[in-house]
Write an enzyme that holds these catalytic residues in place. Structure first.
Site, PDB file in Angstrom:
ATOM      1  N   SER A 123       0.833  -1.377   0.036  1.00  0.00           N
ATOM      2  CA  SER A 123       0.240   0.134  -0.013  1.00  0.00           C
ATOM      3  C   SER A 123       0.787   1.359   0.002  1.00  0.00           C
ATOM      4  CB  SER A 123      -1.059  -0.094   1.360  1.00  0.00           C
ATOM      5  OG  SER A 123      -0.476  -0.548   2.452  1.00  0.00           O
ATOM      6  N   HIS A 144      -3.038  -3.506  -5.772  1.00  0.00           N
ATOM      7  CA  HIS A 144      -3.547  -3.013  -4.625  1.00  0.00           C
ATOM      8  C   HIS A 144      -4.911  -3.421  -4.150  1.00  0.00           C
ATOM      9  CE1 HIS A 144      -3.311   0.582  -1.551  1.00  0.00           C
ATOM     10  NE2 HIS A 144      -3.362  -0.569  -0.930  1.00  0.00           N
ATOM     11  N   GLU A 156      -6.008  -0.985  -7.355  1.00  0.00           N
ATOM     12  CA  GLU A 156      -5.210  -0.102  -8.056  1.00  0.00           C
ATOM     13  C   GLU A 156      -4.037  -0.740  -8.809  1.00  0.00           C
ATOM     14  OE1 GLU A 156      -5.191   4.015  -5.379  1.00  0.00           O
ATOM     15  OE2 GLU A 156      -3.784   2.413  -4.805  1.00  0.00           O
ATOM     16  N   ASN A 194      -4.436   6.634  -1.448  1.00  0.00           N
ATOM     17  CA  ASN A 194      -3.957   7.011  -0.233  1.00  0.00           C
ATOM     18  C   ASN A 194      -3.215   8.489  -0.170  1.00  0.00           C
ATOM     19  OD1 ASN A 194      -4.660   5.072   1.627  1.00  0.00           O
ATOM     20  ND2 ASN A 194      -2.934   3.644   0.961  1.00  0.00           N
TER      21      ASN A 194
HETATM   22  P1  NAI Z   1      -1.018  -9.042   8.070  1.00  0.00           P
HETATM   23  O1  NAI Z   1       0.080  -8.783   9.219  1.00  0.00           O
HETATM   24  O2  NAI Z   1      -2.231  -9.385   8.564  1.00  0.00           O
HETATM   25  O3  NAI Z   1      -0.312 -10.428   7.154  1.00  0.00           O
HETATM   26  C1  NAI Z   1       0.789 -10.349   6.609  1.00  0.00           C
HETATM   27  C2  NAI Z   1       0.997 -12.020   6.442  1.00  0.00           C
HETATM   28  O4  NAI Z   1       2.413 -12.028   5.886  1.00  0.00           O
HETATM   29  C3  NAI Z   1       1.175 -12.765   7.957  1.00  0.00           C
HETATM   30  O5  NAI Z   1       0.401 -13.972   7.979  1.00  0.00           O
HETATM   31  C4  NAI Z   1       2.763 -13.122   8.147  1.00  0.00           C
HETATM   32  O6  NAI Z   1       2.878 -14.298   8.663  1.00  0.00           O
HETATM   33  C5  NAI Z   1       2.938 -13.294   6.424  1.00  0.00           C
HETATM   34  N1  NAI Z   1       4.424 -13.085   6.207  1.00  0.00           N
HETATM   35  C6  NAI Z   1       5.214 -12.167   6.453  1.00  0.00           C
HETATM   36  N2  NAI Z   1       6.387 -12.259   6.163  1.00  0.00           N
HETATM   37  C7  NAI Z   1       6.363 -13.352   5.183  1.00  0.00           C
HETATM   38  C8  NAI Z   1       7.346 -13.780   4.211  1.00  0.00           C
HETATM   39  N3  NAI Z   1       8.516 -13.586   4.062  1.00  0.00           N
HETATM   40  N4  NAI Z   1       6.987 -14.976   3.628  1.00  0.00           N
HETATM   41  C9  NAI Z   1       5.221 -15.418   3.785  1.00  0.00           C
HETATM   42  N5  NAI Z   1       4.585 -14.906   4.465  1.00  0.00           N
HETATM   43  C10 NAI Z   1       4.970 -13.760   5.251  1.00  0.00           C
HETATM   44  O7  NAI Z   1      -0.851  -7.849   7.023  1.00  0.00           O
HETATM   45  P2  NAI Z   1      -2.087  -7.373   6.215  1.00  0.00           P
HETATM   46  O8  NAI Z   1      -2.656  -6.371   6.483  1.00  0.00           O
HETATM   47  O9  NAI Z   1      -2.624  -8.626   5.346  1.00  0.00           O
HETATM   48  O10 NAI Z   1      -0.982  -6.686   4.892  1.00  0.00           O
HETATM   49  C11 NAI Z   1      -0.320  -7.394   3.879  1.00  0.00           C
HETATM   50  C12 NAI Z   1       0.236  -6.478   2.744  1.00  0.00           C
HETATM   51  O11 NAI Z   1      -0.987  -5.868   2.312  1.00  0.00           O
HETATM   52  C13 NAI Z   1       1.008  -5.276   3.121  1.00  0.00           C
HETATM   53  O12 NAI Z   1       2.112  -5.022   2.236  1.00  0.00           O
HETATM   54  C14 NAI Z   1       0.157  -4.119   3.684  1.00  0.00           C
HETATM   55  O13 NAI Z   1       0.661  -2.968   3.281  1.00  0.00           O
HETATM   56  C15 NAI Z   1      -1.008  -4.396   2.239  1.00  0.00           C
HETATM   57  N6  NAI Z   1      -2.147  -3.843   2.362  1.00  0.00           N
HETATM   58  C16 NAI Z   1      -2.812  -3.795   3.759  1.00  0.00           C
HETATM   59  C17 NAI Z   1      -4.177  -3.458   3.762  1.00  0.00           C
HETATM   60  C18 NAI Z   1      -4.858  -3.394   4.945  1.00  0.00           C
HETATM   61  O14 NAI Z   1      -5.891  -2.542   5.301  1.00  0.00           O
HETATM   62  N7  NAI Z   1      -4.399  -4.324   6.119  1.00  0.00           N
HETATM   63  C19 NAI Z   1      -4.684  -2.857   2.697  1.00  0.00           C
HETATM   64  C20 NAI Z   1      -4.105  -2.929   1.397  1.00  0.00           C
HETATM   65  C21 NAI Z   1      -2.968  -3.264   1.280  1.00  0.00           C
END
Ligand code: NAI
Length: 521
Positions: A123, A144, A156, A194
């Site tokens: 993001s 995105h 996006e 954003n």
């Molecule tokens: P989250 O923390 O809920 O999930 C991330 C997951 O990735 C975790 O289960 C973790 O164990 C896993 N992980 C971390 N490093 C890893 C690796 N090297 N290999 C495999 N798995 C790995 O995070 P979330 O909120 O789902 O965000 C994920 C991505 O999406 C980020 O880049 C964030 O910026 C983006 N994003 C988040 C939004 C939100 O509202 N939470 C909205 C849009 C994008």
């Protein structure tokens, strides 16, 4: 011919809030989905959560059990990143860190075929920066999604410097086939949503910081008058003050400290105090009483009922606020019209003179026109449907004038919030700032105008696209509000977008050409 079909295997890395949701979206479109997470059991848990969510849809008869089971069966948890080899598209939704994203994408290039596309759900990180460590940067693209991915329509599609345009087109078309609303954007800080949304929070915070009114009233005005689903303060509490503040800081940093994106000190205070919003039990609102909504129902500032004179005079045209007049007439008030060709419309009610805010202090406008009883009213998404309106009286307005103005709006069913005299008031200033930023994103080739509106409606549920709204208000009016804000504050936050200024000039030119052509005829 798109490189993707229903038979394409989709892999998702990271089974957190976003990854599990994205896996569900892809499976729902009929793809086989491989889901991998670095934490053992997380991918399986992601699938369990998806199944739980779908069972609620089955209970509400919005999906058959058979379809829900079939969808879940298409998502397969895998225990090693090497298992993603068959994927035609890998979407990464892992931790938001450049170094880790680069490392995982590099690993994927080794594991998958040369034709596999890697999409990142980042993001805030530059797509170009993630791609810089890859052998095939042309195959990396931003995809995105918005939270929750199965519900929010927007995707996006972000191109870095090296992204192959055909890859972006194929991801765009794939998103459509997944029942999403995609938009193309260039990799720039905050992409579209954003970046543009910073004004929504920024203006609310600024109005509150200047003490024009309390945050509950600002939220209520943006909902009940502006038509937004949530006001900025309740939304920041929901997102998390720390998360929202971090995004604001990262956009500010990434734009080399352009004052337009200056983060808010009052938000920093909350973060420093650990008042992070719903998750910590206290943000702007207090959630300690532990009802889901906390004290979100706190009462906005609302004036007592007043009476209204039996007749009013409307001078000139009210533009976007013109529907007010038929509402007033329907209530049996006699409406006398004067100088109907004047552009700057006003309503005379008792001692009060009501005008749509134009981004000046009401007091300043009152002084310039020698009308101490001037009272500004705010922009509404729909003057017929709005259940509340804000009034900002000039410092010279009499109590009687304020009562007459309030009484008029109360008569047509609006609750009235009197706010202190602040340039542009609440809804007008927020909407014009959003539109100005939208135009600036277009001016800087981030995306086109349609994409700004689609993004803000599909990604953050705005009731109207900022550019559509500016067109409805009149681009010249929007520019005048921004220029007036700039004149008052002298800050780059209110620097008009060159594109907005150019469009206004273009309209003037076209109108002149039209009248000259008419003259020739
Ligand atoms: P989250 O923390 O809920 O999930 C991330 C997951 O990735 C975790 O289960 C973790 O164990 C896993 N992980 C971390 N490093 C890893 C690796 N090297 N290999 C495999 N798995 C790995 O995070 P979330 O909120 O789902 O965000 C994920 C991505 O999406 C980020 O880049 C964030 O910026 C983006 N994003 C988040 C939004 C939100 O509202 N939470 C909205 C849009 C994008």
């Amino acid at each position: 011919m798109s490189r993707f079909s229903k038979e394409s295997v989709i892999a998702v890395i990271g089974a957190g809030a976003m990854g599990a949701g994205i896996a569900q979206v892809a499976a729902s479109a009929g793809h086989q989905v491989l889901l991998f997470d670095a934490v053992e059991g997380a991918a399986e848990q992601g699938i369990v959560n998806t199944a739980k969510g779908l069972s609620r849809l089955v209970e509400r008869e919005r999906m058959t059990k058979q379809d829900a089971d079939a969808l879940v069966s298409r998502i397969q948890a895998v225990s090693s990143i090497e298992d993603l080899a068959p994927a035609n598209l890998v979407i990464e939704a892992i931790v938001e860190r450049l170094d880790i994203k680069q490392q995982v994408c590099r690993q994927l290039e080794e594991i998958c075929s040369a034709s596999t596309i890697i999409a990142t759900n980042t993001s805030s990180i530059s797509i170009t920066a993630i791609a810089s460590s890859l052998q095939r940067p042309q195959n990396l693209v931003g995809m995105h999604f918005f939270n929750p991915a199965p519900i929010m329509k927007l995707v996006e599609v972000i191109s870095g410097l090296e992204t192959d345009p055909q890859v972006a087109t194929d991801i765009y078309n794939l998103s459509i086939s997944w029942a999403k609303l995609p938009v193309h954007a260039k990799s720039t800080p905050g992409f579209i949503v954003n970046r543009v949304a910073r004004s929504f929070y920024g203006e609310g915070l600024r109005i509150n910081q200047e003490g024009a009114t309390d945050f509950v009233t600002i939220d209520t005005l943006l909902r009940e008058c502006g038509g937004f689903r949530m006001g900025p303060f309740e939304l920041m509490d929901l997102i998390g003050q720390d998360v929202n503040y971090a995004v604001s800081c990262s956009v500010f940093e990434a734009f080399y400290h352009d004052q337009r994106f200056l983060p808010s000190l009052i938000q920093k205070e909350l973060v420093d105090a650990g008042h992070l919003g719903r998750k910590s039990g206290k943000g702007f609102y207090d959630y300690s009483q532990s009802s889901e909504k906390g004290n979100i129902t706190k009462i906005p500032s609302t004036v007592d009922l007043s009476s209204c004179p039996a007749a009013i005079t409307v001078k000139g045209r009210l533009g976007i606020a013109e529907p007010l007049i038929s509402l007033i007439e329907e209530k049996g008030i006699i409406v006398k019209r004067e100088c109907e060709d004047d552009d700057e419309g006003m309503i005379k009610v008792g001692e009060a003179i009501l005008m749509l805010t134009n981004g000046q202090f009401t007091t300043q406008r009152a002084a310039e026109s020698y009308q101490p009883n001037l009272i500004s009213f705010d922009l509404a998404l729909d003057y017929q449907k709005a259940s509340r309106i804000a009034l900002a009286p000039s410092d010279g307005a009499s109590k009687e004038a304020v009562k007459a103005a309030s009484g008029l709006f109360q008569l047509i069913g609006k609750a009235v919030s009197i706010i202190d005299d602040i340039p542009g008031m609440v809804v007008m200033r927020t909407v014009c700032a959003l539109a100005n930023e939208g135009f600036d994103a277009v001016n800087q080739n981030v995306c086109n105008e349609a994409a700004v509106d689609i993004a803000m409606k599909g990604g953050v549920n705005y009731p109207f696209g900022p550019i559509e709204w500016a067109n409805a208000l009149g681009l010249n009016y929007t520019l005048a509000v921004i220029d007036n804000l700039m004149a008052v504050y002298g800050e780059d936050r209110y620097r008009a977008s060159p594109l907005l200024r150019r469009k206004v000039a273009e309209k003037v030119l076209m109108a002149k050409g039209y009248s000259e052509q008419k003259g020739v005829c």
